[in-house]
Motif scaffolding. Structure first.
Motif, mmCIF file in Angstrom:
data_model
loop_
_atom_site.group_PDB
_atom_site.id
_atom_site.type_symbol
_atom_site.label_atom_id
_atom_site.label_comp_id
_atom_site.label_asym_id
_atom_site.label_seq_id
_atom_site.Cartn_x
_atom_site.Cartn_y
_atom_site.Cartn_z
ATOM 1 N N THR A 48 0.842 -1.193 0.000
ATOM 2 C CA THR A 48 0.000 0.000 0.000
ATOM 3 C C THR A 48 0.878 1.245 0.000
ATOM 4 O O THR A 48 2.065 1.187 0.317
ATOM 5 C CB THR A 48 -0.897 0.064 1.256
ATOM 6 O OG1 THR A 48 -0.061 0.102 2.417
ATOM 7 C CG2 THR A 48 -1.845 -1.126 1.340
ATOM 8 N N GLY A 49 0.279 2.357 -0.335
ATOM 9 C CA GLY A 49 0.963 3.643 -0.250
ATOM 10 C C GLY A 49 2.018 3.846 -1.315
ATOM 11 O O GLY A 49 2.132 3.093 -2.281
ATOM 12 N N MET A 50 2.786 4.919 -1.103
ATOM 13 C CA MET A 50 3.812 5.299 -2.069
ATOM 14 C C MET A 50 4.973 4.315 -2.069
ATOM 15 O O MET A 50 5.199 3.605 -1.097
ATOM 16 C CB MET A 50 4.346 6.686 -1.725
ATOM 17 C CG MET A 50 3.345 7.782 -1.944
ATOM 18 S SD MET A 50 4.088 9.394 -1.671
ATOM 19 C CE MET A 50 3.611 9.677 0.013
ATOM 20 N N THR A 51 5.696 4.326 -3.181
ATOM 21 C CA THR A 51 6.934 3.566 -3.291
ATOM 22 C C THR A 51 7.829 4.300 -4.282
ATOM 23 O O THR A 51 7.488 5.394 -4.720
ATOM 24 C CB THR A 51 6.677 2.091 -3.682
ATOM 25 O OG1 THR A 51 7.885 1.357 -3.505
ATOM 26 C CG2 THR A 51 6.152 1.955 -5.098
ATOM 27 N N LEU A 117 6.599 7.009 -6.890
ATOM 28 C CA LEU A 117 5.267 6.594 -7.317
ATOM 29 C C LEU A 117 4.312 7.094 -6.244
ATOM 30 O O LEU A 117 4.271 6.560 -5.127
ATOM 31 C CB LEU A 117 5.182 5.076 -7.470
ATOM 32 C CG LEU A 117 5.888 4.498 -8.700
ATOM 33 C CD1 LEU A 117 7.387 4.378 -8.471
ATOM 34 C CD2 LEU A 117 5.312 3.157 -9.066
ATOM 35 N N MET A 118 3.579 8.153 -6.556
ATOM 36 C CA MET A 118 2.793 8.877 -5.562
ATOM 37 C C MET A 118 1.556 8.131 -5.078
ATOM 38 O O MET A 118 1.226 8.182 -3.896
ATOM 39 C CB MET A 118 2.388 10.244 -6.118
ATOM 40 C CG MET A 118 3.585 11.127 -6.473
ATOM 41 S SD MET A 118 4.716 11.419 -5.093
ATOM 42 C CE MET A 118 3.685 12.445 -4.049
ATOM 43 N N SER A 119 0.851 7.451 -5.966
ATOM 44 C CA SER A 119 -0.352 6.719 -5.562
ATOM 45 C C SER A 119 -0.584 5.561 -6.540
ATOM 46 O O SER A 119 -1.429 5.641 -7.432
ATOM 47 C CB SER A 119 -1.575 7.641 -5.508
ATOM 48 O OG SER A 119 -1.763 8.299 -6.746
ATOM 49 N N PRO A 120 0.176 4.468 -6.343
ATOM 50 C CA PRO A 120 0.008 3.317 -7.228
ATOM 51 C C PRO A 120 -1.444 2.843 -7.253
ATOM 52 O O PRO A 120 -2.125 2.834 -6.214
ATOM 53 C CB PRO A 120 0.927 2.257 -6.613
ATOM 54 C CG PRO A 120 1.959 3.046 -5.867
ATOM 55 C CD PRO A 120 1.217 4.253 -5.342
ATOM 56 N N SER A 121 -1.918 2.464 -8.432
ATOM 57 C CA SER A 121 -3.303 2.035 -8.590
ATOM 58 C C SER A 121 -3.557 0.648 -8.006
ATOM 59 O O SER A 121 -4.697 0.259 -7.805
ATOM 60 C CB SER A 121 -3.691 2.059 -10.069
ATOM 61 O OG SER A 121 -2.805 1.252 -10.820
ATOM 62 N N ALA A 122 -2.489 -0.095 -7.726
ATOM 63 C CA ALA A 122 -2.597 -1.428 -7.136
ATOM 64 C C ALA A 122 -1.321 -1.702 -6.350
ATOM 65 O O ALA A 122 -0.319 -0.999 -6.507
ATOM 66 C CB ALA A 122 -2.770 -2.477 -8.231
ATOM 67 N N ALA A 123 -1.374 -2.744 -5.522
ATOM 68 C CA ALA A 123 -0.174 -3.154 -4.788
ATOM 69 C C ALA A 123 0.944 -3.457 -5.794
ATOM 70 O O ALA A 123 0.687 -3.950 -6.889
ATOM 71 C CB ALA A 123 -0.460 -4.387 -3.945
ATOM 72 N N VAL A 124 2.172 -3.135 -5.421
ATOM 73 C CA VAL A 124 3.337 -3.440 -6.251
ATOM 74 C C VAL A 124 4.002 -4.665 -5.619
ATOM 75 O O VAL A 124 4.645 -4.561 -4.579
ATOM 76 C CB VAL A 124 4.310 -2.239 -6.321
ATOM 77 C CG1 VAL A 124 5.532 -2.599 -7.161
ATOM 78 C CG2 VAL A 124 3.600 -1.010 -6.876
ATOM 79 N N LEU A 130 6.856 -2.840 -14.082
ATOM 80 C CA LEU A 130 6.211 -1.546 -14.250
ATOM 81 C C LEU A 130 6.901 -0.774 -15.362
ATOM 82 O O LEU A 130 8.131 -0.727 -15.422
ATOM 83 C CB LEU A 130 6.280 -0.737 -12.952
ATOM 84 C CG LEU A 130 5.280 -1.130 -11.854
ATOM 85 C CD1 LEU A 130 5.588 -2.477 -11.255
ATOM 86 C CD2 LEU A 130 5.271 -0.070 -10.787
ATOM 87 N N ALA A 131 6.099 -0.163 -16.229
ATOM 88 C CA ALA A 131 6.618 0.633 -17.341
ATOM 89 C C ALA A 131 6.782 2.084 -16.896
ATOM 90 O O ALA A 131 5.957 2.616 -16.149
ATOM 91 C CB ALA A 131 5.660 0.557 -18.529
#
Length: 171
Positions: A48-51, A117-124, A130-131
């Motif tokens: 969750t969250g930024m990364t 990555l400010m707000s990923p649309s899904a868990a990474v 990722l492109a």
């Protein structure tokens, strides 16, 4: 956000294949010339969250290259750096972008410059690809793919406004 040493970043990226991408431009004679290479890109896995994404940027030209912005279908991106403010290490947007000097490399690494990555649309998740597309000053783009990896490092946290004592900061 706590930083990590280059050896920790190297450990995080070891054991996987090297990935790179480059951008080309056309010179006055009409031949293509390589402008920027993205070497060993990776993203810190996060539920969750930024990364953040990291890599080594290689400029094999005779002119400085500036990365003005970055995009990804996975998340809005900001160019970030770590800086000392009031005796604490803080994460902040990188004004003016990342400058890669002529014939030099520029590290995007935990505890230093990075693609946020400010707000990923899904868990990474580990193994996700990722492109990304970097936009260069003066035109041109560099597209690359980064693989997500688990990385504890120095327990960095990518929360906005996160600070850490200066004694803990290292890169």
């Amino acid at each position: 956000m706590a930083g990590c040493t280059n050896s920790e970043a190297t450990e995080a990226s070891s054991g996987t294949k090297s990935s790179s991408a480059n951008s080309s431009s056309t010179n006055s004679s009409g031949t293509s010339t390589q402008t920027l290479t993205v070497r060993d890109p990776w993203v810190k896995a996060a539920d969750t969250g930024m990364t953040a994404a990291f890599a080594t940027l290689v400029n094999d030209t005779k002119a400085d290259i500036t990365i003005q912005s970055a995009t990804s279908p996975a998340s809005p991106i900001e160019l970030h750096t770590m800086a000392m403010k009031d005796g604490k290490m803080v994460m902040e947007p990188k004004e003016g972008g990342f400058v890669i000097k002529a014939g030099a490399t520029h590290e995007l690494a935990p505890g230093g410059d990075h693609l946020m990555l400010m707000s990923p649309s899904a868990a990474v998740k580990p193994g996700d690809e990722l492109a990304f597309t970097l936009t260069l000053a003066g035109g041109g783009t560099v597209a690359f793919t980064a693989v997500a990896k688990p990385f504890a490092g120095a327990q960095e946290s990518y929360d906005p406004g996160m600070t850490m004592p200066a004694a803990s900061a290292h890169s």
